[in-house]
Design an enzyme around this catalytic site. Sequence first.
Site: not given
Length: 490
Positions: A141, A160, A162, A167, A321, A380, A385, A466
Amino acid sequence: MAAPWDDVLRDKSAIQEAAWVAVDAALLEGVLMRTEGEPNASDVSARARSRDAFGPGQAVVNYAPFTLLPSAVPSALFEQAYAVQQDFNLLVDAISQNKEFLEHTLASTVKVDDFTARLFRIHMQVLEEGLAQSVFLGINRSDYMFDCGVDGTPALKQIEINTIAASFGGLTSRTVAVHGRVLKVLGKSKEASRLLPNNPSKGLALGIAKAWELYGSQSAVVMFLVEEVQRNIFDQRCVENELWNRNIRVIRKRFRDVFEKGSLDDAKRLYMDGQEVAVVYYREGYVPKNYDQQNWEARLLLERSRAVKCPDIATQLAGTKKVQQELSRPGTLERLLPGRAEAVARIRATFAGLYSLDMGEEGDKIAAMAIADPDRFVLKPQREGGGNNLYGEELRQVLEKIRDSPERTSYILMDKIKPQPAMNYLLRAHSPLQVSECISELGIFGVYVRQGKEMVMNKAAGHLLRTKAIEHADGGVAAGVAVLDTPYLV
């Protein structure tokens, strides 16, 4: 980026009625999470097993947090994020196959970051033994924010990518219906009809099903590797149900189950409780606290098997990262994706400023720049998570402490993205209904399957929006900061 319901935000009674409808709709549609008090049970009888954890009448399942209203997203940037996803899939896959690139890029990080070092050691051990796995499945993602430049024009900037346990593909498949209902209640039926259908859980399951098929054993199972604490089980069940609908058997196991009951035969086929495992889909294993010595041994066993790992350990390392920062260096993308100039241009257009903190003159200069003006940057660590990044005064204090230490190489520095806030209501169980100034983050799910050197599937599989109140610098839905949302294209 005004949405066509800003007028409604001031109508308290309409908002209250819409919130009641929204919560019931979320429960009806299955936008659910288990509660913190009983994270491993979904039934009310859990109270009998754990009386101390509950007051009278307290539920063990509730709605996952979400926005009352969909958030406005510029349609051009939304389309750009979708258009570049297949390019990112190719890039992640190319990195995972490039031993020299990973070795060179992570050389300084593995000296100071024990977690990345342990992952890397398993990667090298498996390569030395010879890869048993021939089918590769990537579910990632790529997350973005809309950066408002000096002239106020929003631009898509990647936060970023993932590559493990990405999720909310399941729950976000169900939030569109909730927001559609809310808009209708508020008299916005025309706007409700413009919400895009979105079903990442179907797309993710398609990738898993393809990998299962190519593995080549009808009786083999798909194993979801899950955490000890399983609050977000319904998100996973959405994907799981899609597989059951294709008559693909799914089992759910933890690292400790693998340690106790997992085994390899002479052909490196993986067995759990006597069942052959075709695909291991990780929803666990992305942070140091997921591992003790037994769990590291279980991870090595899984990696040595011929089962399709999603992700295999090289793909997990591709999402660090440090790799993200290295990709921003001139010429790196061209080396990883030779002959794909258009893909390189699309990828590069999404990059924010990324800076190395490696030891040496360049790193010294970057560290000094961040200490002098900490509000310009994000610090970072190599973690997934949510809830790990450092900002402002905290960033300055940490960098001052480690500026002359090799420990600084376990971090990267990134330009802070500055999106335009908008007003919305964030619905959380047991929280008062109040309007908040919010910013949003758009994620695009990508799925690819490679067999040997042939790319068999490469697609964008849906999106996740989100939203969080502006006072929270960092953190996702699972971290308890952001909430689920639906994009309304403007």
